[in-house]
Design a protein around this motif. Structure first.
Motif, PDB file in Angstrom:
ATOM      1  N   PRO A 109      34.936  40.617  47.799  1.00  0.00           N
ATOM      2  CA  PRO A 109      35.923  39.967  46.922  1.00  0.00           C
ATOM      3  C   PRO A 109      35.833  38.441  46.963  1.00  0.00           C
ATOM      4  O   PRO A 109      36.030  37.783  45.931  1.00  0.00           O
ATOM      5  CB  PRO A 109      37.262  40.462  47.473  1.00  0.00           C
ATOM      6  CG  PRO A 109      36.947  41.754  48.128  1.00  0.00           C
ATOM      7  CD  PRO A 109      35.574  41.576  48.713  1.00  0.00           C
ATOM      8  N   PHE A 110      35.560  37.872  48.131  1.00  0.00           N
ATOM      9  CA  PHE A 110      35.354  36.420  48.222  1.00  0.00           C
ATOM     10  C   PHE A 110      34.208  36.003  47.319  1.00  0.00           C
ATOM     11  O   PHE A 110      34.327  35.051  46.530  1.00  0.00           O
ATOM     12  CB  PHE A 110      35.062  36.037  49.681  1.00  0.00           C
ATOM     13  CG  PHE A 110      34.865  34.559  49.918  1.00  0.00           C
ATOM     14  CD1 PHE A 110      35.855  33.807  50.525  1.00  0.00           C
ATOM     15  CD2 PHE A 110      33.683  33.916  49.560  1.00  0.00           C
ATOM     16  CE1 PHE A 110      35.679  32.436  50.754  1.00  0.00           C
ATOM     17  CE2 PHE A 110      33.492  32.563  49.787  1.00  0.00           C
ATOM     18  CZ  PHE A 110      34.499  31.807  50.381  1.00  0.00           C
ATOM     19  N   LEU A 111      33.089  36.714  47.414  1.00  0.00           N
ATOM     20  CA  LEU A 111      31.921  36.385  46.600  1.00  0.00           C
ATOM     21  C   LEU A 111      32.232  36.508  45.114  1.00  0.00           C
ATOM     22  O   LEU A 111      31.905  35.605  44.327  1.00  0.00           O
ATOM     23  CB  LEU A 111      30.757  37.307  46.973  1.00  0.00           C
ATOM     24  CG  LEU A 111      29.485  37.168  46.133  1.00  0.00           C
ATOM     25  CD1 LEU A 111      28.904  35.768  46.214  1.00  0.00           C
ATOM     26  CD2 LEU A 111      28.451  38.216  46.559  1.00  0.00           C
ATOM     27  N   LEU A 112      32.861  37.591  44.714  1.00  0.00           N
ATOM     28  CA  LEU A 112      33.186  37.770  43.298  1.00  0.00           C
ATOM     29  C   LEU A 112      34.104  36.652  42.807  1.00  0.00           C
ATOM     30  O   LEU A 112      33.883  36.091  41.724  1.00  0.00           O
ATOM     31  CB  LEU A 112      33.866  39.133  43.091  1.00  0.00           C
ATOM     32  CG  LEU A 112      34.270  39.458  41.646  1.00  0.00           C
ATOM     33  CD1 LEU A 112      33.053  39.505  40.728  1.00  0.00           C
ATOM     34  CD2 LEU A 112      35.027  40.785  41.599  1.00  0.00           C
ATOM     35  N   THR A 113      35.095  36.311  43.604  1.00  0.00           N
ATOM     36  CA  THR A 113      36.018  35.243  43.217  1.00  0.00           C
ATOM     37  C   THR A 113      35.295  33.919  43.063  1.00  0.00           C
ATOM     38  O   THR A 113      35.523  33.181  42.089  1.00  0.00           O
ATOM     39  CB  THR A 113      37.140  35.101  44.253  1.00  0.00           C
ATOM     40  OG1 THR A 113      37.814  36.358  44.399  1.00  0.00           O
ATOM     41  CG2 THR A 113      38.156  34.051  43.825  1.00  0.00           C
ATOM     42  N   ARG A 114      34.424  33.600  43.993  1.00  0.00           N
ATOM     43  CA  ARG A 114      33.706  32.324  43.924  1.00  0.00           C
ATOM     44  C   ARG A 114      32.772  32.288  42.705  1.00  0.00           C
ATOM     45  O   ARG A 114      32.648  31.250  42.055  1.00  0.00           O
ATOM     46  CB  ARG A 114      32.902  32.107  45.217  1.00  0.00           C
ATOM     47  CG  ARG A 114      33.771  31.960  46.438  1.00  0.00           C
ATOM     48  CD  ARG A 114      34.701  30.731  46.380  1.00  0.00           C
ATOM     49  NE  ARG A 114      33.941  29.497  46.434  1.00  0.00           N
ATOM     50  CZ  ARG A 114      33.991  28.532  45.516  1.00  0.00           C
ATOM     51  NH1 ARG A 114      34.735  28.677  44.427  1.00  0.00           N
ATOM     52  NH2 ARG A 114      33.291  27.441  45.663  1.00  0.00           N
ATOM     53  N   LEU A 115      32.143  33.407  42.389  1.00  0.00           N
ATOM     54  CA  LEU A 115      31.255  33.435  41.227  1.00  0.00           C
ATOM     55  C   LEU A 115      32.024  33.316  39.914  1.00  0.00           C
ATOM     56  O   LEU A 115      31.459  32.871  38.901  1.00  0.00           O
ATOM     57  CB  LEU A 115      30.436  34.733  41.239  1.00  0.00           C
ATOM     58  CG  LEU A 115      29.402  34.858  42.368  1.00  0.00           C
ATOM     59  CD1 LEU A 115      28.816  36.259  42.405  1.00  0.00           C
ATOM     60  CD2 LEU A 115      28.299  33.815  42.210  1.00  0.00           C
ATOM     61  N   LEU A 116      33.304  33.684  39.925  1.00  0.00           N
ATOM     62  CA  LEU A 116      34.131  33.615  38.719  1.00  0.00           C
ATOM     63  C   LEU A 116      35.078  32.422  38.715  1.00  0.00           C
ATOM     64  O   LEU A 116      35.852  32.247  37.763  1.00  0.00           O
ATOM     65  CB  LEU A 116      34.955  34.899  38.569  1.00  0.00           C
ATOM     66  CG  LEU A 116      34.182  36.210  38.430  1.00  0.00           C
ATOM     67  CD1 LEU A 116      35.159  37.376  38.271  1.00  0.00           C
ATOM     68  CD2 LEU A 116      33.210  36.163  37.256  1.00  0.00           C
ATOM     69  N   THR A 117      35.038  31.589  39.753  1.00  0.00           N
ATOM     70  CA  THR A 117      36.032  30.523  39.895  1.00  0.00           C
ATOM     71  C   THR A 117      36.070  29.582  38.702  1.00  0.00           C
ATOM     72  O   THR A 117      37.148  29.247  38.189  1.00  0.00           O
ATOM     73  CB  THR A 117      35.790  29.729  41.196  1.00  0.00           C
ATOM     74  OG1 THR A 117      36.027  30.579  42.319  1.00  0.00           O
ATOM     75  CG2 THR A 117      36.733  28.528  41.286  1.00  0.00           C
ATOM     76  N   GLU A 118      34.926  29.131  38.240  1.00  0.00           N
ATOM     77  CA  GLU A 118      34.933  28.165  37.128  1.00  0.00           C
ATOM     78  C   GLU A 118      35.513  28.784  35.861  1.00  0.00           C
ATOM     79  O   GLU A 118      36.248  28.118  35.116  1.00  0.00           O
ATOM     80  CB  GLU A 118      33.518  27.645  36.872  1.00  0.00           C
ATOM     81  CG  GLU A 118      33.006  26.721  37.977  1.00  0.00           C
ATOM     82  CD  GLU A 118      33.907  25.522  38.219  1.00  0.00           C
ATOM     83  OE1 GLU A 118      34.386  24.927  37.226  1.00  0.00           O
ATOM     84  OE2 GLU A 118      34.127  25.180  39.395  1.00  0.00           O
ATOM     85  N   ARG A 119      35.234  30.052  35.612  1.00  0.00           N
ATOM     86  CA  ARG A 119      35.798  30.720  34.440  1.00  0.00           C
ATOM     87  C   ARG A 119      37.314  30.883  34.595  1.00  0.00           C
ATOM     88  O   ARG A 119      38.069  30.712  33.633  1.00  0.00           O
ATOM     89  CB  ARG A 119      35.128  32.079  34.252  1.00  0.00           C
ATOM     90  CG  ARG A 119      35.456  32.816  32.952  1.00  0.00           C
ATOM     91  CD  ARG A 119      35.002  32.075  31.690  1.00  0.00           C
ATOM     92  NE  ARG A 119      33.662  31.575  31.726  1.00  0.00           N
ATOM     93  CZ  ARG A 119      32.575  32.268  31.369  1.00  0.00           C
ATOM     94  NH1 ARG A 119      32.698  33.514  30.943  1.00  0.00           N
ATOM     95  NH2 ARG A 119      31.372  31.715  31.414  1.00  0.00           N
TER      96      ARG A 119
END
Length: 273
Positions: A109-119
């Protein structure tokens, strides 16, 4: 508020599936994410939603999911990190080399959140994490042993992961709230779902036997807080909730320096994968 794009992980059954249905009924665009192809497609079909598959025990699957979501959605208003679980009495590692409970409940979940942070930032969005009272009951985080190589137990590993999730919520708030991103974690209650399906898990007796009908609440009840947080105009960013109130926390969850150190250590771990 209506018309939001809401991504819900762990939505093939239980709390995630119930929240997806309730939020779709409120007029939101729901993106259902699950591990089981059959169950995830069935949930999506019932509510007229888009769906994606991802196995959080494989970080490459999480990266592929993020790429699919970014390609499909110019806006993501809510990311509900709901996937998770408690695993067996024997320590297991993933294909990425991490302890399974830690990876599925926190690292992925950390990884997914970081990959989507800018969006999410572009959408002035929010991140909602389904946590647990286990953070306080069982968690004792050792930042030098995040993969539980020493003194593993299923309950402690789960408590540590849920504690890490709350620390991530707090640090996400600290780093990005002034740019419009909100982050909140919550305890859904003790709910009758597919949780603790491994027979070697001490909690299996409660969650996966007839005892659950005596002591556990329904997934619809458990989804209420998630639905409210996804639908609300504002949320208490940086907080951990139990129902509508601030939940009782593990003392470590109040440690801002630990939250920063965990974030930095997690990013280094992911950079090496």
């Amino acid at each position: 508020m209506s018309g939001r794009v809401i991504v819900i992980t762990g939505a093939s059954d239980g709390i995630g599936a119930s929240a997806a249905r309730q939020l779709a009924e409120r007029g939101h665009t729901i993106v259902v994410v699950g591990r089981s192809a059959e169950k995830t497609a069935a949930v999506a079909e019932r509510i007229g939603a888009e769906h994606h598959l991802a196995d959080f025990a494989e970080l490459s699957s999480v990266r592929a999911l993020a790429a699919e979501l970014l390609a499909a959605h110019g806006r993501i208003d809510v990311l509900a990190n709901n996937a998770g679980g408690i695993f067996g009495s024997e320590r297991r590692t993933t294909v990425d080399g991490h302890e399974q409970t830690f990876q599925v409940n926190y690292l992925a979940p950390f990884l997914l959140t970081r990959l989507l942070t800018e969006r999410l930032l572009a959408s002035q969005g929010r991140v909602i994490s389904t946590s647990s009272i286990a953070n306080r009951l069982f968690g004792r985080l050792d930042i030098d042993d995040l993969d539980a190589e020493h003194g593993y137990s299923a309950q402690k590993a789960y408590g540590d992961a849920k504690l890490a999730q709350i620390l991530f919520t707090r640090e996400l708030h600290r780093r990005y709230h002034d740019r419009g991103l909100s982050a909140v974690a919550f305890h859904p209650g003790v709910i009758a779902t597919g949780f603790a399906s491994d027979r070697s898990t001490p909690l299996h007796l409660l969650y996966q036997t007839p005892l659950k009908h005596l002591f556990l609440r329904s997934p619809d009840h458990g989804a209420r807080t998630l639905v409210r947080l996804a639908d609300a105009a504002e949320v208490p960013s940086g907080e951990y909730l139990s129902g509508r109130r601030r939940g009782a926390l593990n003392p470590q969850a109040e440690d801002a320096e630990l939250a920063r150190a965990l974030w930095d250590r997690t990013e280094r771990m992911l950079a090496g994968d």
